[in-house]
Design an enzyme around this catalytic site. Structure first.
Site, PDB file in Angstrom:
ATOM      1  N   HIS A   1      67.258  35.611  11.425  1.00 57.09           N
ATOM      2  CA  HIS A   1      68.109  34.981  12.213  1.00 57.09           C
ATOM      3  C   HIS A   1      68.273  36.174  13.561  1.00 57.09           C
ATOM      4  O   HIS A   1      69.036  36.906  13.255  1.00 57.09           O
ATOM      5  CB  HIS A   1      69.627  34.456  11.542  1.00 57.09           C
ATOM      6  CG  HIS A   1      70.102  33.847  12.309  1.00 57.09           C
ATOM      7  ND1 HIS A   1      71.535  33.164  12.052  1.00 57.09           N
ATOM      8  CD2 HIS A   1      69.932  32.701  13.295  1.00 57.09           C
ATOM      9  CE1 HIS A   1      71.809  32.222  12.780  1.00 57.09           C
ATOM     10  NE2 HIS A   1      70.823  31.989  13.804  1.00 57.09           N
TER      11      HIS A   1
ATOM     12  N   HIS B   1      68.418  23.813   7.015  1.00 53.55           N
ATOM     13  CA  HIS B   1      68.648  24.572   8.336  1.00 53.55           C
ATOM     14  C   HIS B   1      68.655  25.922   8.027  1.00 53.55           C
ATOM     15  O   HIS B   1      69.099  26.428   7.183  1.00 53.55           O
ATOM     16  CB  HIS B   1      70.108  24.162   8.891  1.00 53.55           C
ATOM     17  CG  HIS B   1      70.391  25.102  10.096  1.00 53.55           C
ATOM     18  ND1 HIS B   1      71.365  25.901   9.827  1.00 53.55           N
ATOM     19  CD2 HIS B   1      70.004  25.197  11.268  1.00 53.55           C
ATOM     20  CE1 HIS B   1      71.649  26.553  11.047  1.00 53.55           C
ATOM     21  NE2 HIS B   1      70.738  26.274  11.859  1.00 53.55           N
ATOM     22  N   ASN B   2      67.835  26.985   8.711  1.00 53.50           N
ATOM     23  CA  ASN B   2      67.679  28.195   8.613  1.00 53.50           C
ATOM     24  C   ASN B   2      67.538  28.534   7.064  1.00 53.50           C
ATOM     25  O   ASN B   2      68.183  29.162   6.392  1.00 53.50           O
ATOM     26  CB  ASN B   2      68.694  28.921   8.978  1.00 53.50           C
ATOM     27  CG  ASN B   2      68.981  28.941  10.475  1.00 53.50           C
ATOM     28  OD1 ASN B   2      68.202  28.609  11.142  1.00 53.50           O
ATOM     29  ND2 ASN B   2      69.805  29.658  11.015  1.00 53.50           N
TER      30      ASN B   2
ATOM     31  N   GLU C   1      60.504  28.359  14.738  1.00 57.18           N
ATOM     32  CA  GLU C   1      61.342  28.629  16.155  1.00 57.18           C
ATOM     33  C   GLU C   1      60.438  29.728  16.219  1.00 57.18           C
ATOM     34  O   GLU C   1      60.760  30.816  15.609  1.00 57.18           O
ATOM     35  CB  GLU C   1      62.580  28.777  15.661  1.00 57.18           C
ATOM     36  CG  GLU C   1      63.582  28.637  16.930  1.00 57.18           C
ATOM     37  CD  GLU C   1      65.025  28.713  16.598  1.00 57.18           C
ATOM     38  OE1 GLU C   1      65.889  29.713  16.859  1.00 57.18           O
ATOM     39  OE2 GLU C   1      65.495  27.541  15.823  1.00 57.18           O
TER      40      GLU C   1
ATOM     41  N   ASP D   1      62.260  30.945  11.399  1.00 59.41           N
ATOM     42  CA  ASP D   1      62.587  31.599  12.864  1.00 59.41           C
ATOM     43  C   ASP D   1      61.610  32.999  12.680  1.00 59.41           C
ATOM     44  O   ASP D   1      61.952  33.647  11.948  1.00 59.41           O
ATOM     45  CB  ASP D   1      64.063  31.983  12.743  1.00 59.41           C
ATOM     46  CG  ASP D   1      64.970  30.960  13.176  1.00 59.41           C
ATOM     47  OD1 ASP D   1      64.667  29.919  13.339  1.00 59.41           O
ATOM     48  OD2 ASP D   1      66.212  31.497  13.660  1.00 59.41           O
TER      49      ASP D   1
ATOM     50  N   GLU E   1      62.895  25.422   7.847  1.00 59.07           N
ATOM     51  CA  GLU E   1      63.006  25.814   9.193  1.00 59.07           C
ATOM     52  C   GLU E   1      62.496  27.539   8.898  1.00 59.07           C
ATOM     53  O   GLU E   1      63.031  28.146   7.993  1.00 59.07           O
ATOM     54  CB  GLU E   1      64.367  25.735   9.652  1.00 59.07           C
ATOM     55  CG  GLU E   1      64.423  26.208  11.185  1.00 59.07           C
ATOM     56  CD  GLU E   1      65.751  25.973  11.776  1.00 59.07           C
ATOM     57  OE1 GLU E   1      65.869  26.330  12.840  1.00 59.07           O
ATOM     58  OE2 GLU E   1      66.819  25.790  11.176  1.00 59.07           O
TER      59      GLU E   1
END
Length: 616
Positions: free
Chosen positions: A209, A164-165, A243, A196, A194
């Site tokens: 983030h 995650h992230n 994302e 973003d 991941e």
């Protein structure tokens, strides 16, 4: 050996020389323990050991009463195990059933230090101990370390190591973003990363983030890292979970960078050019990177060429995640700053961003993001190339309310689970309850050590560490039996005798000269009926060779899903026990008999020669 290492031939050795000698002899040791034994053996208190003193020291360091008595149980003359005696031990205690005689010969060749004994096809007590401490004597089945599972099932029939992230190496609010996060995750066998993406200066999209003070890295660097490290640890596919918060202009840059930097590695069409009725297998997707993200229209349209009317853009399953982050940003009183500009719901720019550039859409083949609108809805569409992301809380509710339907859904479609937005400290949830219903992509904060990452490393340390582990058959078939009452021959009993510990490390930051009071806790992580833990009593002031000789017993109803975690702690009656070491593995990978467990530190790295000796 002593004469070999006695450089100046004065017949005595100081601690440094002794350490060098032990290295030459391939004897692993913890420095604190070795020094304590050195001082005890130095009867003349000269700061050096003479020949006889060295022999005392060596025996104190390596001799193991519990192993010696086991050796003598099987050795007629008490000095060696003949080939047949060793075969007896391997069959009766270690439950080795095939090719036992070949195995015995192999072990003698590999681990017997004395040429004389080796020539007799026998094993001395030293050789026996070397075998028990070796990979063949480990609790982890060496055949399962390598790739041992069928890799030709559809992707949704595997658990997939997922982060995650991935860009964060600290917390979620002010933490440092770094390429290092991707490199570390890939080296650990992670297969779903991941990213973003937000608009950056000079037309360069950036990864960070959103709505927080985390630092930023150019998207181009992330893709280059993926190109370089994706297949160093594993040949099987990597999923890039995108994302996308970028404007149309910068989305074009995203698509272009993905295509030019990854080239052939980026999957841009189905494996056979046809519309899939099921997902392809890891084997078919070897050395490919798959983009997971929004898509315009259906996969059919990409394969048939563009339609005339403008099709819908898929709902973004990350909408919920982004929304949660925005809400948290407000609650936390964070500045909306440039990152948040124009991303309030309803602004003109937001509407603009709902649209998607065709080039980027075309890079999404097998992992099209869709919002989850219930199992009925998903089943009526039945598109294996769609994937939904759920927060841990939403997933827990579904497990409670419709566990069997969740299992059925996961038998033909991928599901991704992500940590709650309230976990700003990058803490993790237990992946086990998500795996129990067959969720494949259970994303954890890889940067945060603890029980949750131990379970993740424990599950994925098998199968060549390739990041894919086959789900048990009852989670892969579309008609699962009710997991709470599995049909089967009744529960399996796992009996673990915790015998002894060897050279356990000191607790981090402990006082000079402090000695630990170790205890062992064994935890079962699995279906709710199997969740359990038991511990031994603690042994006062002995980290060198504590003896517990205690038996723990567990009932396993669904052993196929069980992970077993061994934890050593330093007992403290006034505060929480301190962590000393741990080892986690899937029940399916456990070898029975007398076995060593080679402990790992908090962050999952080895701490030789620290181990536990157990009988399974």
């Amino acid at each position: 050996w002593f004469q070999k290492a006695d450089k100046n031939k004065d017949g005595r050795m100081n601690f440094k020389e002794v350490q060098r000698l032990l290295k030459m002899m391939n004897v692993d040791m913890n420095e604190d323990h070795a020094l304590r034994l050195f001082q005890a053996a130095d009867k003349s208190e000269s700061g050096t050991l003479e020949g006889e003193e060295f022999v005392l020291f060596y025996k104190a360091l390596t001799q193991r009463e519990e192993v010696l008595s086991l050796f003598q149980d099987f050795s007629e003359d008490g000095k060696k195990l003949t080939l047949l005696e060793l075969v007896d031990f391997l069959q009766q205690e270690q439950l080795e059933d095939e090719g036992t005689e070949e195995l015995a010969m192999e072990l003698i060749d590999k681990y017997e230090p004395s040429e004389t004994v080796r020539a007799l096809h026998a094993l001395s007590a030293d050789g026996f101990l070397m075998y028990l401490c070796s990979p063949e004597g480990s609790i982890f089945n060496p055949q399962h370390r390598a790739l041992w599972q069928d890799m030709n099932q559809p992707l949704c029939h595997y658990f997939i190591s997922s982060s995650h992230n991935t860009y964060l190496i600290e917390d979620q609010i002010r933490g440092h973003s770094s390429i290092e996060g991707y490199i570390r995750a890939l080296k650990r066998g992670c297969r779903c990363l991941e990213v973003d993406c937000w608009d950056g200066p000079n037309g360069e999209p950036m990864v960070y983030h959103g709505h927080t003070f985390t630092s930023k890295i150019p998207f181009r660097e992330v893709v280059s890292t993926l190109g370089k490290y994706a297949f160093k640890t594993s040949d099987y596919p990597v999923i890039l979970s995108l994302e996308n918060h970028c404007s149309m202009e910068q989305q074009e840059v995203l698509a272009q960078q993905l295509k030019t930097i990854l080239g052939e590695q980026l999957l841009t069409s189905t494996t056979d050019g046809r519309i899939p009725t099921q997902l392809p297998s890891p084997e078919e997707l070897k050395h490919k990177s798959l983009l997971k993200g929004k898509k315009i229209g259906r996969l059919e349209d990409t394969l048939d060429g563009p339609e005339d009317e403008a099709p819908d853009v898929s709902d973004d399953d990350n909408g919920a995640e982004a929304e949660e982050e925005r809400r948290r940003a407000k609650v936390g009183g964070l500045s909306w700053g440039p990152a948040g500009r124009g991303t309030q719901p309803g602004s003109a720019l937001q509407k603009d961003k709902e649209s998607l550039v065709q080039e980027l859409s075309d890079c999404v083949i097998y992992c099209k993001n869709v919002s989850f609108r219930g199992f009925q809805e998903a089943r009526s569409h039945s598109r294996p190339s769609e994937i939904s992301s759920l927060s841990e809380a939403k997933a827990r509710k579904l497990i409670r309310d419709a566990g069997n339907e969740f299992v059925r859904h996961n038998a033909w479609q991928l599901t991704r689970i992500y940590p709650s937005g309230m976990r700003t400290d990058s803490s993790n949830y237990s992946p086990q309850e998500m795996w129990n219903v067959g969720c494949q992509i259970v994303a954890l904060n890889f940067q945060t050590a603890g029980m949750e990452m131990d379970l993740c490393d424990g599950l994925f340390s098998q199968n060549g560490r390739c990041g894919y582990v086959a789900k048990p058959h009852f989670l892969a078939s579309s008609t699962p039996s009710d997991l709470s009452s599995p049909e089967g021959p009744g529960p399996i009993t796992l009996t673990i005798q915790v015998i002894s510990g060897q050279q356990l490390p000191k607790v981090a930051n402990s006082k000079e000269g402090a000695i630990i009071d170790p205890l062992v806790r064994v935890e079962i992580h699995g279906v709710p009926a199997d969740q359990a833990h038991q511990e031994t009593k603690y042994i006062e002031n002995n980290g060198f060779n504590p003896r517990w000789d205690e038996t723990l017993q567990f009932q396993l109803h669904v052993p196929e899903l069980a992970l077993v975690r061994f934890v050593v702690e330093d007992y403290d009656k006034t505060s929480r026990n301190d962590f000393v070491g741990q080892f986690t593995l899937a029940f399916a990978n456990i070898k029975p008999g007398y076995r060593h467990i080679h402990l790992l530190s908090k962050d999952g790295t080895g701490i030789p020669p620290s181990s536990l000796f157990v009988h399974i």
